[in-house]
Enzyme design. Structure first.
Site, PDB file in Angstrom:
ATOM      1  N   SER A  25       0.776  -1.328  -0.011  1.00 30.93           N
ATOM      2  CA  SER A  25       0.090  -0.116  -0.021  1.00 30.93           C
ATOM      3  C   SER A  25       0.874   1.420   0.014  1.00 30.93           C
ATOM      4  O   SER A  25       2.015   1.281   0.503  1.00 30.93           O
ATOM      5  CB  SER A  25      -1.033  -0.163   1.256  1.00 30.93           C
ATOM      6  OG  SER A  25      -1.692   1.196   1.486  1.00 30.93           O
ATOM      7  N   LYS A  49      -3.274   2.077  -2.375  1.00 38.91           N
ATOM      8  CA  LYS A  49      -3.087   3.059  -1.255  1.00 38.91           C
ATOM      9  C   LYS A  49      -4.054   3.065  -0.396  1.00 38.91           C
ATOM     10  O   LYS A  49      -5.355   2.943  -0.517  1.00 38.91           O
ATOM     11  CB  LYS A  49      -2.634   4.230  -1.808  1.00 38.91           C
ATOM     12  CG  LYS A  49      -3.760   4.965  -2.635  1.00 38.91           C
ATOM     13  CD  LYS A  49      -3.125   6.292  -3.022  1.00 38.91           C
ATOM     14  CE  LYS A  49      -2.142   7.181  -2.337  1.00 38.91           C
ATOM     15  NZ  LYS A  49      -1.745   8.326  -3.068  1.00 38.91           N
ATOM     16  N   LEU A  77      -0.612  10.016   3.640  1.00 35.76           N
ATOM     17  CA  LEU A  77      -1.856   9.409   3.323  1.00 35.76           C
ATOM     18  C   LEU A  77      -2.815  10.016   2.593  1.00 35.76           C
ATOM     19  O   LEU A  77      -4.073   9.919   2.600  1.00 35.76           O
ATOM     20  CB  LEU A  77      -2.552   8.928   5.020  1.00 35.76           C
ATOM     21  CG  LEU A  77      -1.745   8.300   5.711  1.00 35.76           C
ATOM     22  CD1 LEU A  77      -2.426   7.811   7.206  1.00 35.76           C
ATOM     23  CD2 LEU A  77      -1.549   6.825   5.229  1.00 35.76           C
ATOM     24  N   CYS A 134       0.682   3.219  10.376  1.00 34.92           N
ATOM     25  CA  CYS A 134       1.344   4.345   9.833  1.00 34.92           C
ATOM     26  C   CYS A 134       2.048   5.397  10.710  1.00 34.92           C
ATOM     27  O   CYS A 134       1.506   5.951  11.526  1.00 34.92           O
ATOM     28  CB  CYS A 134       0.478   5.145   8.826  1.00 34.92           C
ATOM     29  SG  CYS A 134       1.149   6.094   7.814  1.00 34.92           S
ATOM     30  N   LYS A 169      -2.413  -4.617   9.298  1.00 36.64           N
ATOM     31  CA  LYS A 169      -0.740  -4.225   8.959  1.00 36.64           C
ATOM     32  C   LYS A 169      -0.289  -3.479  10.101  1.00 36.64           C
ATOM     33  O   LYS A 169      -0.504  -2.762  10.765  1.00 36.64           O
ATOM     34  CB  LYS A 169      -0.861  -3.186   7.935  1.00 36.64           C
ATOM     35  CG  LYS A 169       0.584  -2.875   7.345  1.00 36.64           C
ATOM     36  CD  LYS A 169       0.384  -2.171   5.893  1.00 36.64           C
ATOM     37  CE  LYS A 169       1.922  -1.858   5.689  1.00 36.64           C
ATOM     38  NZ  LYS A 169       2.078  -1.076   4.318  1.00 36.64           N
ATOM     39  N   ASN A 196       5.061  -1.893   9.006  1.00 33.86           N
ATOM     40  CA  ASN A 196       5.078  -0.311   8.256  1.00 33.86           C
ATOM     41  C   ASN A 196       6.468   0.074   8.429  1.00 33.86           C
ATOM     42  O   ASN A 196       7.569  -0.526   8.881  1.00 33.86           O
ATOM     43  CB  ASN A 196       4.154   0.485   8.828  1.00 33.86           C
ATOM     44  CG  ASN A 196       3.645   1.495   7.929  1.00 33.86           C
ATOM     45  OD1 ASN A 196       4.328   2.245   7.194  1.00 33.86           O
ATOM     46  ND2 ASN A 196       2.141   1.477   7.773  1.00 33.86           N
ATOM     47  N   GLY A 221      12.718   0.315   2.569  1.00 37.69           N
ATOM     48  CA  GLY A 221      13.666  -0.148   1.743  1.00 37.69           C
ATOM     49  C   GLY A 221      14.598  -1.242   2.249  1.00 37.69           C
ATOM     50  O   GLY A 221      14.413  -1.689   3.451  1.00 37.69           O
ATOM     51  N   THR A 270       9.112  -0.069  -1.824  1.00 40.23           N
ATOM     52  CA  THR A 270      10.010   0.932  -2.319  1.00 40.23           C
ATOM     53  C   THR A 270      10.506   0.423  -3.586  1.00 40.23           C
ATOM     54  O   THR A 270      10.847   1.178  -4.412  1.00 40.23           O
ATOM     55  CB  THR A 270      11.183   0.843  -1.237  1.00 40.23           C
ATOM     56  OG1 THR A 270      10.739   1.280   0.074  1.00 40.23           O
ATOM     57  CG2 THR A 270      12.283   1.921  -1.643  1.00 40.23           C
TER      58      THR A 270
END
Length: 308
Positions: A25, A49, A77, A134, A169, A196, A221, A270
């Protein structure tokens, strides 16, 4: 006669995926933006997303900055909101033979409940992914993700409204992620995703200013992959529901790390900014690996980490 290759199909609860490679997402927009580069039918699932009840404008630019082995981002977001997603984005995705997973976010429990109910009834959505983790905004789901009681209460409230699979998540910013995962499982989650980004910042030393308009953002990443693989391994050996690995998956070997640690699938984030075709390259890499190893099904390597 052609010899059939290894079977990549996997199952996340009741949801069957053609292969264990999904998008993450916030890194693949609404799918249509990547369609010129990737046949969406080739993916295990498209995770769009995060969607909120109302549209969100997001953070001021710049929103991304490259860092060694990763990037920091502070998108905030930004999204079109539930109404426009159902009217403008979801109809396009229904053209494809690929499960669509919608990440949802809210400021209170009722927001998540309303989102889950609407998306379950919309048709064309295969699963809901609760964003409780998030770190990029000052309000939203973060407070849920660090408290097992809050996670349990949130999932328990959303569960009756969601007639389709419900994933959670998780945030990695907790002392014991297994406790959080168990809270989600006990409340009825069908799977957990870990996880996340990590709060971070980068500074332009010549301008003496932050590289992000929001000053701080989330690090993602390859830099975080070893951390996330460990968390995935801890969860997979402790929970009964499937675990989905996220964080720094750039190639097939990276995905295999997660699968061997116990994940039943991975999400690619990423890497989509580096090469929009990374997901399909990973699928082909997994197929090649299984063939070389003489393994007939990808599920046969899940959790097969050798500790002796």
């Amino acid at each position: 006669m052609t010899t059939p290759g290894p079977l990549l199909e996997t199952r996340i609860g009741d949801l069957v995926l053609k292969n264990p490679v999904m998008t993450a997402s916030g890194t693949f927009a609404y799918g249509a933006e990547f369609a010129p580069y990737v046949d969406l039918n080739d993916l295990g699932a498209v995770v769009v997303k995060g969607i909120s009840l109302e549209p969100r404008q997001g953070n001021p630019p710049p929103r991304t900055a490259e860092t060694p082995c990763g990037m920091v981002n502070a998108i905030g977001l930004e999204n079109v909101g539930l109404e426009r997603f159902l009217a403008d984005k979801l109809p396009y995705l229904r053209r494809f033979d690929v499960p669509v997973v919608v990440n949802v976010l809210g400021r209170q429990v009722d927001d998540y409940v309303r989102l889950a109910g609407a998306l379950s009834e919309a048709g064309g959505v295969s699963a809901i992914e609760l964003n409780v983790s998030c770190p990029n905004v000052k309000s939203g789901g973060q407070t849920f993700g660090v408290d097992p009681e809050a996670v349990n209460a949130l999932v328990a409230a959303v569960r009756p409204a969601a007639s389709i699979p419900l994933w959670v998540k998780l945030t990695p910013l907790v002392t014991d992620i297994v406790i959080i995962g168990r809270a989600a499982q006990e409340a009825g989650a069908d799977a957990v995703c870990v996880g996340n980004t990590f709060p971070a910042m980068a500074i332009d030393v010549h301008r003496r200013k932050p590289k992000l308009g929001n000053v701080v953002g989330g690090l993602s990443g390859p830099a975080i992959r070893p951390i996330m693989v460990r968390l995935c391994w801890l969860l997979a050996r402790s929970l009964d529901i499937p675990v989905i690995g996220i964080g720094g998956v750039m190639c097939a070997d990276d995905a295999l790390e997660y699968l061997l640690a116990g994940a039943r699938a991975v999400q690619v984030g990423t890497a989509n900014f580096v090469d929009p075709r990374t997901t399909v390259s990973i699928v082909e890499g997994l197929r090649k690996y299984l063939a070389e190893q003489g393994v007939g099904r990808v599920d046969e390597i899940v959790g097969q980490l050798r500790l002796e």
